[in-house]
Design a protein around this motif. Structure first.
Motif, PDB file in Angstrom:
ATOM      1  N   THR A  92       9.471   6.082   8.156  1.00  0.00           N
ATOM      2  CA  THR A  92      10.822   5.961   7.607  1.00  0.00           C
ATOM      3  C   THR A  92      10.962   6.753   6.307  1.00  0.00           C
ATOM      4  O   THR A  92      11.995   7.362   6.052  1.00  0.00           O
ATOM      5  CB  THR A  92      11.175   4.473   7.388  1.00  0.00           C
ATOM      6  N   GLN A  93       9.908   6.795   5.495  1.00  0.00           N
ATOM      7  CA  GLN A  93       9.956   7.540   4.230  1.00  0.00           C
ATOM      8  C   GLN A  93       9.616   9.015   4.401  1.00  0.00           C
ATOM      9  O   GLN A  93      10.284   9.876   3.844  1.00  0.00           O
ATOM     10  CB  GLN A  93       8.972   6.950   3.215  1.00  0.00           C
ATOM     11  N   MET A 124       0.811  -1.211   0.000  1.00  0.00           N
ATOM     12  CA  MET A 124       0.000   0.000   0.000  1.00  0.00           C
ATOM     13  C   MET A 124       0.849   1.269   0.000  1.00  0.00           C
ATOM     14  O   MET A 124       0.413   2.284  -0.479  1.00  0.00           O
ATOM     15  CB  MET A 124      -0.907   0.035   1.234  1.00  0.00           C
ATOM     16  N   LEU A 125       2.061   1.196   0.562  1.00  0.00           N
ATOM     17  CA  LEU A 125       2.897   2.392   0.615  1.00  0.00           C
ATOM     18  C   LEU A 125       3.277   2.855  -0.787  1.00  0.00           C
ATOM     19  O   LEU A 125       3.289   4.055  -1.067  1.00  0.00           O
ATOM     20  CB  LEU A 125       4.146   2.159   1.469  1.00  0.00           C
ATOM     21  N   ASP A 152       3.362  -1.019   8.238  1.00  0.00           N
ATOM     22  CA  ASP A 152       3.075   0.023   7.249  1.00  0.00           C
ATOM     23  C   ASP A 152       3.330   1.411   7.839  1.00  0.00           C
ATOM     24  O   ASP A 152       3.800   2.311   7.150  1.00  0.00           O
ATOM     25  CB  ASP A 152       1.658  -0.109   6.679  1.00  0.00           C
ATOM     26  N   TYR A 153       3.062   1.575   9.127  1.00  0.00           N
ATOM     27  CA  TYR A 153       3.328   2.851   9.807  1.00  0.00           C
ATOM     28  C   TYR A 153       4.838   3.092   9.905  1.00  0.00           C
ATOM     29  O   TYR A 153       5.313   4.202   9.652  1.00  0.00           O
ATOM     30  CB  TYR A 153       2.677   2.845  11.188  1.00  0.00           C
ATOM     31  N   ALA A 195     -12.075  -0.209   7.361  1.00  0.00           N
ATOM     32  CA  ALA A 195     -11.413  -1.520   7.367  1.00  0.00           C
ATOM     33  C   ALA A 195     -10.166  -1.501   6.489  1.00  0.00           C
ATOM     34  O   ALA A 195     -10.068  -2.209   5.484  1.00  0.00           O
ATOM     35  CB  ALA A 195     -12.395  -2.604   6.913  1.00  0.00           C
ATOM     36  N   GLU A 196      -9.210  -0.654   6.858  1.00  0.00           N
ATOM     37  CA  GLU A 196      -7.946  -0.518   6.144  1.00  0.00           C
ATOM     38  C   GLU A 196      -6.846  -0.311   7.170  1.00  0.00           C
ATOM     39  O   GLU A 196      -7.103   0.217   8.255  1.00  0.00           O
ATOM     40  CB  GLU A 196      -7.953   0.725   5.232  1.00  0.00           C
ATOM     41  N   ASN A 197      -5.610  -0.680   6.803  1.00  0.00           N
ATOM     42  CA  ASN A 197      -4.496  -0.290   7.653  1.00  0.00           C
ATOM     43  C   ASN A 197      -4.233   1.195   7.398  1.00  0.00           C
ATOM     44  O   ASN A 197      -4.905   1.825   6.572  1.00  0.00           O
ATOM     45  CB  ASN A 197      -3.266  -1.177   7.419  1.00  0.00           C
ATOM     46  N   LEU A 198      -3.264   1.762   8.089  1.00  0.00           N
ATOM     47  CA  LEU A 198      -3.053   3.204   7.997  1.00  0.00           C
ATOM     48  C   LEU A 198      -2.711   3.667   6.592  1.00  0.00           C
ATOM     49  O   LEU A 198      -3.332   4.610   6.082  1.00  0.00           O
ATOM     50  CB  LEU A 198      -1.957   3.641   8.975  1.00  0.00           C
ATOM     51  N   THR A 199      -1.749   3.024   5.942  1.00  0.00           N
ATOM     52  CA  THR A 199      -1.374   3.493   4.609  1.00  0.00           C
ATOM     53  C   THR A 199      -2.470   3.212   3.580  1.00  0.00           C
ATOM     54  O   THR A 199      -2.655   3.992   2.649  1.00  0.00           O
ATOM     55  CB  THR A 199      -0.015   2.908   4.145  1.00  0.00           C
TER      56      THR A 199
END
Length: 175
Positions: free
Chosen positions: A42-43, A1-2, A36-37, A140-144
């Motif tokens: 980091t980016q 996703m990133l 993902d966080y 219903a998603e992760n952060l990214t």
């Protein structure tokens, strides 16, 4: 996703507070931060997304941006509201099962949370409590995935302004 997020939100040229050379802390000596966080920080480091969303960062020295400082302050504030009116504020806070753990905020005063539904932080999803409201919007998603979804307009958050995001999306590093 990133990688999908990178297409919508260019990586800043000079990110700050990326945690380079530092070990990632645990959340309350219990949970790792979601992968993902970690990749996002980091980016991108600390800063504001599309002139609207700010994520808290464990490496920021600014109390208003530091994950651990904001976690305590926000949980304390929401806990006071729940204690004052448990029939109105019916959501659960971290560290309860499926509790809400603050991760960021918007310029409108909405609070973004992880839903701590598992010991595996990579399974955590997102929730938003709008400013001055008791309803929780669950995504219903992760952060990214959430960030990519709102920036691509695949996800419409009820509490976000109709014009968000604008056409020009940038990440403004913390100064």
């Amino acid at each position: 996703m990133l990688i999908a997020l990178n297409q919508w939100l260019p990586i800043p040229l000079c990110p700050v507070n990326r945690g380079e050379g530092k070990e990632w802390p645990l959340i309350d000596n219990r949970y790792t931060f979601p992968q993902d966080y970690i990749a996002f920080i980091t980016q991108y480091g600390s800063g504001q997304i599309a002139n609207f969303i700010t994520l808290f960062n464990p490496f920021s020295e600014d109390d208003y941006l530091n994950f651990f400082q904001q976690k305590e302050a926000i949980l304390e504030g929401f806990d006071s509201l729940i204690q004052a009116d448990p029939d109105y504020y019916t959501f659960h806070l971290y560290p309860k099962n499926n509790g809400l753990l603050p991760i960021g905020e918007t310029d409108n005063g909405d609070t973004l949370f992880w839903v701590v539904s598992s010991h595996d932080s990579n399974l955590w999803t997102i929730a938003i409590i709008p400013s001055r409201a008791s309803e929780v919007e669950f995504i219903a998603e992760n952060l990214t995935g959430f960030l990519e979804g709102v920036l691509s307009k695949r996800i419409r958050c009820l509490s976000f302004p109709a014009g968000f995001p604008s056409e020009k999306m940038i990440f403004s590093p913390e100064v």
